[in-house]
Write a protein that holds these residues in place. Sequence first.
Motif, PDB file in Angstrom:
ATOM      1  N   UNK A  50     -33.741  44.564 -16.563  1.00  0.00           N
ATOM      2  CA  UNK A  50     -34.477  44.192 -15.352  1.00  0.00           C
ATOM      3  C   UNK A  50     -33.614  44.468 -14.132  1.00  0.00           C
ATOM      4  N   UNK A  51     -34.225  45.060 -13.117  1.00  0.00           N
ATOM      5  CA  UNK A  51     -33.501  45.395 -11.893  1.00  0.00           C
ATOM      6  C   UNK A  51     -34.251  44.857 -10.687  1.00  0.00           C
ATOM      7  N   UNK A  52     -34.727  43.649 -10.832  1.00  0.00           N
ATOM      8  CA  UNK A  52     -35.577  43.066  -9.799  1.00  0.00           C
ATOM      9  C   UNK A  52     -34.749  42.635  -8.588  1.00  0.00           C
ATOM     10  N   UNK A  53     -35.197  43.028  -7.407  1.00  0.00           N
ATOM     11  CA  UNK A  53     -34.605  42.566  -6.158  1.00  0.00           C
ATOM     12  C   UNK A  53     -35.456  41.422  -5.629  1.00  0.00           C
ATOM     13  N   UNK A  54     -34.914  40.600  -4.712  1.00  0.00           N
ATOM     14  CA  UNK A  54     -35.738  39.526  -4.145  1.00  0.00           C
ATOM     15  C   UNK A  54     -36.979  40.107  -3.493  1.00  0.00           C
ATOM     16  N   UNK A  55     -38.147  39.497  -3.696  1.00  0.00           N
ATOM     17  CA  UNK A  55     -39.369  40.047  -3.105  1.00  0.00           C
ATOM     18  C   UNK A  55     -39.259  40.190  -1.596  1.00  0.00           C
ATOM     19  N   UNK A  95     -49.784  47.705   1.114  1.00  0.00           N
ATOM     20  CA  UNK A  95     -50.936  46.833   1.334  1.00  0.00           C
ATOM     21  C   UNK A  95     -51.324  46.129   0.043  1.00  0.00           C
ATOM     22  N   UNK A  96     -52.028  45.011   0.195  1.00  0.00           N
ATOM     23  CA  UNK A  96     -52.641  44.307  -0.924  1.00  0.00           C
ATOM     24  C   UNK A  96     -54.121  44.651  -0.887  1.00  0.00           C
ATOM     25  N   UNK A 127     -61.457  42.551 -14.139  1.00  0.00           N
ATOM     26  CA  UNK A 127     -60.354  41.577 -14.124  1.00  0.00           C
ATOM     27  C   UNK A 127     -59.008  42.264 -14.351  1.00  0.00           C
ATOM     28  N   UNK A 128     -58.650  43.141 -13.415  1.00  0.00           N
ATOM     29  CA  UNK A 128     -57.389  43.875 -13.468  1.00  0.00           C
ATOM     30  C   UNK A 128     -56.759  43.849 -12.088  1.00  0.00           C
ATOM     31  N   UNK A 129     -55.478  43.463 -12.017  1.00  0.00           N
ATOM     32  CA  UNK A 129     -54.811  43.233 -10.735  1.00  0.00           C
ATOM     33  C   UNK A 129     -53.384  43.760 -10.791  1.00  0.00           C
ATOM     34  N   UNK A 130     -53.014  44.603  -9.818  1.00  0.00           N
ATOM     35  CA  UNK A 130     -51.644  45.133  -9.713  1.00  0.00           C
ATOM     36  C   UNK A 130     -50.785  44.106  -8.985  1.00  0.00           C
ATOM     37  N   UNK A 131     -50.042  43.299  -9.758  1.00  0.00           N
ATOM     38  CA  UNK A 131     -49.363  42.159  -9.121  1.00  0.00           C
ATOM     39  C   UNK A 131     -47.940  42.453  -8.663  1.00  0.00           C
ATOM     40  N   UNK A 132     -47.341  43.562  -9.109  1.00  0.00           N
ATOM     41  CA  UNK A 132     -45.957  43.840  -8.705  1.00  0.00           C
ATOM     42  C   UNK A 132     -45.706  45.336  -8.597  1.00  0.00           C
ATOM     43  N   UNK A 133     -45.042  45.725  -7.513  1.00  0.00           N
ATOM     44  CA  UNK A 133     -44.581  47.104  -7.332  1.00  0.00           C
ATOM     45  C   UNK A 133     -43.145  47.064  -6.847  1.00  0.00           C
ATOM     46  N   UNK A 184     -39.407  45.229  -3.296  1.00  0.00           N
ATOM     47  CA  UNK A 184     -40.275  44.603  -4.292  1.00  0.00           C
ATOM     48  C   UNK A 184     -41.401  43.880  -3.574  1.00  0.00           C
ATOM     49  N   UNK A 185     -42.638  44.142  -4.014  1.00  0.00           N
ATOM     50  CA  UNK A 185     -43.802  43.500  -3.411  1.00  0.00           C
ATOM     51  C   UNK A 185     -44.646  42.879  -4.510  1.00  0.00           C
ATOM     52  N   UNK A 186     -45.126  41.672  -4.242  1.00  0.00           N
ATOM     53  CA  UNK A 186     -45.916  40.934  -5.226  1.00  0.00           C
ATOM     54  C   UNK A 186     -47.209  40.434  -4.591  1.00  0.00           C
TER      55      UNK A 186
END
Length: 249
Positions: A6-11, A37-38, A210-216, A228-230
């Motif tokens: 995992x290489x997650x940065x703070x959102x 955008x969301x 019921x499909x949602x892109x929750x993280x990029x 990182x965007x959530x």
Amino acid sequence: MQHRKERRAPPVSKAPAGHLPAGRAQFLYEDSDLIVVDKPAGLPVIAPEGSRAKTLYDIVTAHMQKTNPRGRAAVVHRLDRDTSGVMLFAKNARVKKALMDNWNKLVRRRCYTALVEGLMPSETGTLDSWLIENRAGQVYETKPGTRGALRAITNWKIIAAAEGAPYSLVELELETGRKHQIRAQLAAIGHPVAGDARYGARTDPASRLCLHAHLLEFEHPFTHKVLVFESPVPKVFYQSENPGPHGRL
């Protein structure tokens, strides 16, 4: 299933909780090169041929033209019309080319949440198959090596479910980005996304796909900063009467 480091940065940004109103896009981030955008469900990214329907592309371009009358958004990836969540646009041709030429290197994580019909066969797994599109735009699994087919890999894990429950709430992470990848692969194992009649769903509990892109998560092509965007999972995905191991599903 192989787990990647995992290489997650703070959102950098998180969209407000809840479900976006139909047609309402939430701007999460903007700099001189990029806009994030969301996207709400039901809003196409670009208009189908012959259609004059309002699109996310139009909304983002209009936003850019408030400060640059000649500005136009550039599409670098897409979400299906009825899929919601985080989406990235380039603000000029130079940035678009940099992203498109290095997409697999720059984009580190693309994660989705889906409410699927039935109980998934295990807690975690990997969908690894070959997909091909027919003339009607339907994507389906085929044998490896079939002419025109592309390999698709999706890692998944159950977020919430219960024995005998009509649905499973599942997190999915893409290793490849094929058209209708998640929808076609889940349908092929008998667990279509709820509300996805095109791929065999029998129920429509949320009056939407019921499909949602929750993280990029991606590396900026020029500054090389990891962004990182959530976006929170729509509350309607949890509106089942069956309790899951992590609370109500």
